[in-house]
Design a protein around this motif. Structure first.
Motif, PDB file in Angstrom:
ATOM      1  N   ALA A 103      -6.878  45.934  42.435  1.00 30.08           N
ATOM      2  CA  ALA A 103      -6.316  45.198  41.299  1.00 30.08           C
ATOM      3  C   ALA A 103      -5.058  44.446  41.709  1.00 30.08           C
ATOM      4  CB  ALA A 103      -6.026  46.153  40.142  1.00 30.08           C
ATOM      5  N   LEU A 104      -4.185  45.099  42.465  1.00 31.68           N
ATOM      6  CA  LEU A 104      -2.955  44.449  42.918  1.00 31.68           C
ATOM      7  C   LEU A 104      -3.265  43.277  43.852  1.00 31.68           C
ATOM      8  CD1 LEU A 104      -0.784  47.628  43.565  1.00 31.68           C
ATOM      9  CD2 LEU A 104      -0.439  45.930  41.761  1.00 31.68           C
ATOM     10  N   LEU A 105      -4.162  43.514  44.797  1.00 36.97           N
ATOM     11  CA  LEU A 105      -4.524  42.442  45.715  1.00 36.97           C
ATOM     12  C   LEU A 105      -5.232  41.313  44.979  1.00 36.97           C
ATOM     13  CD1 LEU A 105      -4.494  41.432  48.624  1.00 36.97           C
ATOM     14  CD2 LEU A 105      -6.712  42.532  48.939  1.00 36.97           C
ATOM     15  N   GLY A 106      -6.041  41.664  43.966  1.00 38.13           N
ATOM     16  CA  GLY A 106      -6.731  40.633  43.190  1.00 38.13           C
ATOM     17  C   GLY A 106      -5.775  39.655  42.545  1.00 38.13           C
ATOM     18  N   VAL A 107      -4.648  40.151  42.068  1.00 38.62           N
ATOM     19  CA  VAL A 107      -3.627  39.270  41.480  1.00 38.62           C
ATOM     20  C   VAL A 107      -3.063  38.338  42.552  1.00 38.62           C
ATOM     21  CG1 VAL A 107      -1.340  39.206  40.397  1.00 38.62           C
ATOM     22  CG2 VAL A 107      -3.047  40.873  39.621  1.00 38.62           C
ATOM     23  N   VAL A 108      -2.743  38.908  43.713  1.00 39.00           N
ATOM     24  CA  VAL A 108      -2.178  38.111  44.807  1.00 39.00           C
ATOM     25  C   VAL A 108      -3.175  37.041  45.272  1.00 39.00           C
ATOM     26  CG1 VAL A 108      -1.362  38.206  47.212  1.00 39.00           C
ATOM     27  CG2 VAL A 108      -0.635  39.953  45.563  1.00 39.00           C
ATOM     28  N   VAL A 109      -4.421  37.433  45.464  1.00 37.74           N
ATOM     29  CA  VAL A 109      -5.443  36.496  45.942  1.00 37.74           C
ATOM     30  C   VAL A 109      -5.680  35.386  44.903  1.00 37.74           C
ATOM     31  CG1 VAL A 109      -7.859  36.260  46.642  1.00 37.74           C
ATOM     32  CG2 VAL A 109      -6.534  38.212  47.427  1.00 37.74           C
ATOM     33  N   SER A 110      -5.652  35.745  43.636  1.00 37.87           N
ATOM     34  CA  SER A 110      -5.825  34.731  42.585  1.00 37.87           C
ATOM     35  C   SER A 110      -4.675  33.734  42.604  1.00 37.87           C
ATOM     36  CB  SER A 110      -5.915  35.398  41.208  1.00 37.87           C
ATOM     37  OG  SER A 110      -7.054  36.221  41.145  1.00 37.87           O
ATOM     38  N   LEU A 111      -3.451  34.234  42.750  1.00 36.27           N
ATOM     39  CA  LEU A 111      -2.293  33.329  42.841  1.00 36.27           C
ATOM     40  C   LEU A 111      -2.377  32.451  44.089  1.00 36.27           C
ATOM     41  CD1 LEU A 111       0.573  35.719  41.675  1.00 36.27           C
ATOM     42  CD2 LEU A 111      -0.413  33.783  40.417  1.00 36.27           C
ATOM     43  N   TRP A 112      -2.887  33.030  45.179  1.00 36.26           N
ATOM     44  CA  TRP A 112      -3.072  32.269  46.425  1.00 36.26           C
ATOM     45  C   TRP A 112      -4.015  31.085  46.194  1.00 36.26           C
ATOM     46  CZ3 TRP A 112      -1.390  31.824  51.338  1.00 36.26           C
ATOM     47  CH2 TRP A 112      -2.243  31.271  52.290  1.00 36.26           C
ATOM     48  N   HIS A 113      -5.020  31.274  45.329  1.00 33.60           N
ATOM     49  CA  HIS A 113      -5.999  30.218  45.068  1.00 33.60           C
ATOM     50  C   HIS A 113      -5.586  29.274  43.937  1.00 33.60           C
ATOM     51  CE1 HIS A 113      -8.518  32.876  47.519  1.00 33.60           C
ATOM     52  NE2 HIS A 113      -9.217  31.795  47.785  1.00 33.60           N
ATOM     53  N   LEU A 114      -4.469  29.549  43.278  1.00 32.31           N
ATOM     54  CA  LEU A 114      -4.013  28.698  42.173  1.00 32.31           C
ATOM     55  C   LEU A 114      -3.850  27.226  42.560  1.00 32.31           C
ATOM     56  CD1 LEU A 114      -3.153  28.540  39.211  1.00 32.31           C
ATOM     57  CD2 LEU A 114      -0.838  29.179  39.926  1.00 32.31           C
ATOM     58  N   PRO A 115      -3.299  26.904  43.755  1.00 31.40           N
ATOM     59  CA  PRO A 115      -3.210  25.480  44.122  1.00 31.40           C
ATOM     60  C   PRO A 115      -4.568  24.767  44.120  1.00 31.40           C
ATOM     61  CG  PRO A 115      -1.809  26.774  45.553  1.00 31.40           C
ATOM     62  CD  PRO A 115      -2.608  27.756  44.737  1.00 31.40           C
ATOM     63  N   LEU A 116      -5.648  25.490  44.436  1.00 34.47           N
ATOM     64  CA  LEU A 116      -6.973  24.870  44.400  1.00 34.47           C
ATOM     65  C   LEU A 116      -7.343  24.440  42.983  1.00 34.47           C
ATOM     66  CD1 LEU A 116      -9.005  27.215  46.797  1.00 34.47           C
ATOM     67  CD2 LEU A 116      -7.944  25.007  47.314  1.00 34.47           C
ATOM     68  N   VAL A 117      -6.896  25.213  41.993  1.00 32.55           N
ATOM     69  CA  VAL A 117      -7.132  24.834  40.596  1.00 32.55           C
ATOM     70  C   VAL A 117      -6.296  23.603  40.262  1.00 32.55           C
ATOM     71  CG1 VAL A 117      -6.884  25.557  38.183  1.00 32.55           C
ATOM     72  CG2 VAL A 117      -7.722  27.187  39.887  1.00 32.55           C
ATOM     73  N   LEU A 118      -5.040  23.607  40.679  1.00 33.36           N
ATOM     74  CA  LEU A 118      -4.137  22.497  40.374  1.00 33.36           C
ATOM     75  C   LEU A 118      -4.609  21.189  40.991  1.00 33.36           C
ATOM     76  CD1 LEU A 118      -0.715  24.357  40.806  1.00 33.36           C
ATOM     77  CD2 LEU A 118      -1.957  23.870  38.687  1.00 33.36           C
ATOM     78  N   PHE A 119      -5.280  21.268  42.144  1.00 35.82           N
ATOM     79  CA  PHE A 119      -5.766  20.061  42.814  1.00 35.82           C
ATOM     80  C   PHE A 119      -7.235  19.775  42.534  1.00 35.82           C
ATOM     81  CE2 PHE A 119      -2.068  21.208  45.484  1.00 35.82           C
ATOM     82  CZ  PHE A 119      -1.318  20.050  45.260  1.00 35.82           C
TER      83      PHE A 119
END
Length: 197
Positions: A79-95
């Motif tokens: 669960a903790l890593l899932g949050v980190v990995v999701s935030l890591w992929h946030l720029p892909l959503v923004l672009f």
């Protein structure tokens, strides 16, 4: 476990695609998928440092998961890593390279990565192959467009969550304690006892 790493991602994509087709979606891209094309994509992803598997697995599964599991259960670590990995992929959503539903899907699939990592005794190679397979044959291979593509992403999210719940319900022991080979032994030797909360 090699079969799980290589075939489970394809099964998730196939379940999604066929469910979407059962709901009336056309899949024009499926006719263009070839074994040689899939093998070429798989091979390039194996060695491309700018792609997800080679760029992410050493850090997420090779470093972060053992470190987290030295303190917490696999379930909480995922669960903790899932949050980190999701935030890591946030720029892909923004672009515009990943849809918004891609973030909760990324969070959910992190549990499958942690489960596979632990079930293989802490094998980064197997999670690397899982990641590589996940990006080789995707829901996008079906060629859905418009509302059908949006529906496919929602179905994929549901399929991934169902797969995660299946592992949690049918393999409860795997979520209670990680094998010693999947825990950061350096942290343990430094005097920090694992606190499985």
């Amino acid at each position: 476990w090699y079969a799980v790493a290589l075939l489970l991602p394809a099964m998730l994509a196939l379940l999604t695609g066929f469910a979407n087709m059962a709901l009336g979606a056309a899949a024009p891209g499926l006719a263009e998928v070839t074994w040689s094309g899939l093998l070429a994509v798989f091979a390039v992803r194996l060695v491309n440092p700018m792609d997800g598997p080679l760029g992410e697995e050493p850090g997420f599964r090779g470093y972060a998961v053992p470190l987290l599991q030295a303190r917490w259960t696999p379930l909480r670590s995922a669960a903790l890593l899932g949050v980190v990995v999701s935030l890591w992929h946030l720029p892909l959503v923004l672009f515009g390279q990943l849809s918004l539903i891609g973030l909760p899907t990324t969070f959910a699939i992190t549990f499958l990565y942690v489960w596979l990592f632990n079930r293989t005794g802490g094998s980064v190679l197997l999670t690397f192959l899982f990641h590589n397979s996940q990006g080789t044959f995707t829901v996008g291979s079906f060629g859905f467009s418009g509302a059908e593509a949006d529906r496919a992403e929602l179905i994929y999210f549901a399929v991934v969550v169902l797969a995660v719940l299946t592992t949690v319900l049918l393999d409860r022991g795997a979520w209670r304690a990680a094998p010693a080979s999947a825990i950061d032994s350096v942290l343990l030797r430094s005097g920090s006892d694992p606190i499985h909360r």
